[in-house]
Design a protein around this motif. Structure first.
Motif, PDB file in Angstrom:
ATOM      1  N   ASP A  16       0.892  -1.153   0.000  1.00 28.16           N
ATOM      2  CA  ASP A  16       0.000   0.000   0.000  1.00 28.16           C
ATOM      3  C   ASP A  16       0.935   1.210   0.000  1.00 28.16           C
ATOM      4  O   ASP A  16       1.727   1.377   0.929  1.00 28.16           O
ATOM      5  CB  ASP A  16      -0.892  -0.012   1.243  1.00 28.16           C
ATOM      6  N   PHE A  17       0.880   2.014  -1.048  1.00 28.03           N
ATOM      7  CA  PHE A  17       1.753   3.179  -1.188  1.00 28.03           C
ATOM      8  C   PHE A  17       0.915   4.442  -1.140  1.00 28.03           C
ATOM      9  O   PHE A  17      -0.022   4.597  -1.915  1.00 28.03           O
ATOM     10  CB  PHE A  17       2.526   3.112  -2.504  1.00 28.03           C
ATOM     11  N   ASP A  18       1.249   5.330  -0.215  1.00 27.50           N
ATOM     12  CA  ASP A  18       0.591   6.630  -0.087  1.00 27.50           C
ATOM     13  C   ASP A  18       1.506   7.665  -0.724  1.00 27.50           C
ATOM     14  O   ASP A  18       2.560   7.994  -0.172  1.00 27.50           O
ATOM     15  CB  ASP A  18       0.347   6.952   1.389  1.00 27.50           C
ATOM     16  N   GLU A  19       1.126   8.146  -1.887  1.00 31.00           N
ATOM     17  CA  GLU A  19       1.982   9.083  -2.618  1.00 31.00           C
ATOM     18  C   GLU A  19       2.130  10.413  -1.886  1.00 31.00           C
ATOM     19  O   GLU A  19       3.185  11.042  -1.936  1.00 31.00           O
ATOM     20  CB  GLU A  19       1.436   9.330  -4.024  1.00 31.00           C
ATOM     21  N   THR A  20       1.109  10.843  -1.168  1.00 31.90           N
ATOM     22  CA  THR A  20       1.162  12.119  -0.466  1.00 31.90           C
ATOM     23  C   THR A  20       2.258  12.130   0.597  1.00 31.90           C
ATOM     24  O   THR A  20       3.023  13.082   0.697  1.00 31.90           O
ATOM     25  CB  THR A  20      -0.204  12.434   0.183  1.00 31.90           C
ATOM     26  N   THR A  21       2.344  11.049   1.372  1.00 36.09           N
ATOM     27  CA  THR A  21       3.348  10.970   2.434  1.00 36.09           C
ATOM     28  C   THR A  21       4.621  10.247   1.990  1.00 36.09           C
ATOM     29  O   THR A  21       5.602  10.221   2.732  1.00 36.09           O
ATOM     30  CB  THR A  21       2.780  10.232   3.659  1.00 36.09           C
ATOM     31  N   GLN A  22       4.581   9.622   0.798  1.00 38.58           N
ATOM     32  CA  GLN A  22       5.681   8.817   0.264  1.00 38.58           C
ATOM     33  C   GLN A  22       5.980   7.609   1.150  1.00 38.58           C
ATOM     34  O   GLN A  22       7.104   7.138   1.226  1.00 38.58           O
ATOM     35  CB  GLN A  22       6.941   9.668   0.082  1.00 38.58           C
TER      36      GLN A  22
END
Length: 85
Positions: free
Chosen positions: A63-69
């Protein structure tokens, strides 16, 4: 793809690139990636390879959260990390 262009299912050698505010690139490869555009997330429930700089990680899913990297790896994860020079 969802009717409102918010969710995309990528199959067969899928690849997603993300460049953070600091200029570092995260590359995610897998046979099935789900991109949630509005949430700025990428999820996978099948094996993936993630590359960042000289480092490479392999996991059973993510699971990758682009906002928080931030990357959250599922189950088994193997990493070959190279320090920044």
């Amino acid at each position: 793809a969802a009717g409102d262009s918010s969710r995309y299912s990528l199959e067969g050698g899928a690849r997603v690139l993300s460049t953070g505010a600091d200029g570092h690139t995260v590359e995610i490869e897998g046979e099935h990636l789900v991109v949630m555009a509005k949430e700025r997330r990428v999820r996978a429930d099948r094996p993936v390879v993630v590359r960042q700089g000289g480092s490479e990680m392999r996991a059973d899913g993510l699971d990758f959260d682009e906002t928080t990297q931030r990357l959250h790896f599922m189950a088994t994860c193997v990493a070959d990390c190279c320090p920044r020079i």
